[in-house]
Design an enzyme around this catalytic site. Structure first.
Site, PDB file in Angstrom:
ATOM      1  NE  ARG A 101      -3.734  -2.152   2.586  1.00  0.00           N
ATOM      2  CZ  ARG A 101      -4.171  -2.687   3.789  1.00  0.00           C
ATOM      3  NH1 ARG A 101      -3.996  -2.160   4.753  1.00  0.00           N
ATOM      4  NH2 ARG A 101      -5.347  -3.603   3.432  1.00  0.00           N
ATOM      5  NE  ARG A 120       1.636   0.255   7.007  1.00  0.00           N
ATOM      6  CZ  ARG A 120       0.415  -0.323   6.898  1.00  0.00           C
ATOM      7  NH1 ARG A 120      -0.310  -0.822   7.901  1.00  0.00           N
ATOM      8  NH2 ARG A 120      -0.076   0.013   5.589  1.00  0.00           N
TER       9      ARG A 120
END
Length: 245
Positions: A83, A176
């Site tokens: 993504r 992340r």
């Protein structure tokens, strides 16, 4: 817990910090002096790069790229990874590679929470074994791998090569490496940081560019009430060990 995920820094821009620093200084020079790149020293980098990054001029980070090999993560994880579109990816094909599994946990990622429930774990493993059997049976009966793979769950392990420039890597890590990120992609993010920290040439950029979760980058937690208890201190201490030892 070892989840079987391995990350390796396999390549990066030659003289990465010198390249980024030189690009920054070009902005202020009257002439185009390409010869000066060869004269860039560690002293020049230490003198100019932290200051320029401190001003928020991060476009210069795009001049250096890093390539990582990631192995053993699930396709759940790789779907999250890709993504981040300002990067390049090459993933192990399920169309051309015939899966030949011998062990369920070597073939699939099983979350730790499932492993803590013996009854549920047994059901998971049974279903995973069944998917493997149907996959192999389909291939043996002449079905193409590209069709047989439809039976495989997202938990199947994969391999993927990732190339990011430093600016995109910072964005990726900001999201992340956060404790609120899904556990598997978070593990990949921290392993990428650890690989950078092992490299003497690259390690300083962790501190100078604040490569890490957003709380490190911003100086506060943007998650607000959603912040896990103790996360701020815990994450900061973990991040500092990357460059302080």
């Amino acid at each position: 817990m070892d989840n079987g995920i391995r990350v390796k820094l396999v390549n990066y821009t030659k003289k990465p910090l010198e390249t980024v620093t030189w690009a920054a200084l070009i902005s202020y020079w009257d002439e185009w002096e390409t010869e000066t790149f060869g004269r860039m020293s560690d002293k020049d980098v230490e003198m100019h790069l932290p200051r320029v990054l401190g001003y928020g001029h991060e476009s210069i980070l795009e001049h250096a790229t890093l390539t990582f090999a990631i192995e053993g993560c699930s396709r759940v994880c790789s779907h999250q990874l890709v993504r981040h579109r300002l990067a390049s990816y090459t993933q192990q094909s399920q169309r051309y590679i015939v899966l030949n599994p011998e062990d369920v946990e070597e073939t699939f990622v099983i979350p730790s929470g499932i492993k803590e429930d013996p009854e549920l774990l047994a059901e998971w493993k049974e279903l995973m074994k069944k998917s493997i059997e149907l996959y192999k049976k389909s291939v043996e009966r002449g079905q193409h791998q590209e069709d047989a793979r439809f039976i495989l769950p997202q938990a199947v392990r994969t391999k993927i090569v990732v190339t990011m420039n430093l600016r995109e890597l910072k964005h990726f890590l900001g999201l992340r490496a956060c404790e609120r990120a899904q556990w598997e992609i978070r593990e990949v993010a921290w392993k990428m940081l650890e690989e950078i920290a092992k490299n003497d040439e690259l390690r300083p950029i962790i501190k100078w560019a604040k490569l890490g979760p957003r709380c490190v980058q911003l100086g506060y937690c943007p998650e607000g009430e959603l912040m896990p208890p103790g996360c701020w201190k815990r994450t900061g201490e973990k991040w500092k060990t990357l460059f302080e030892g």
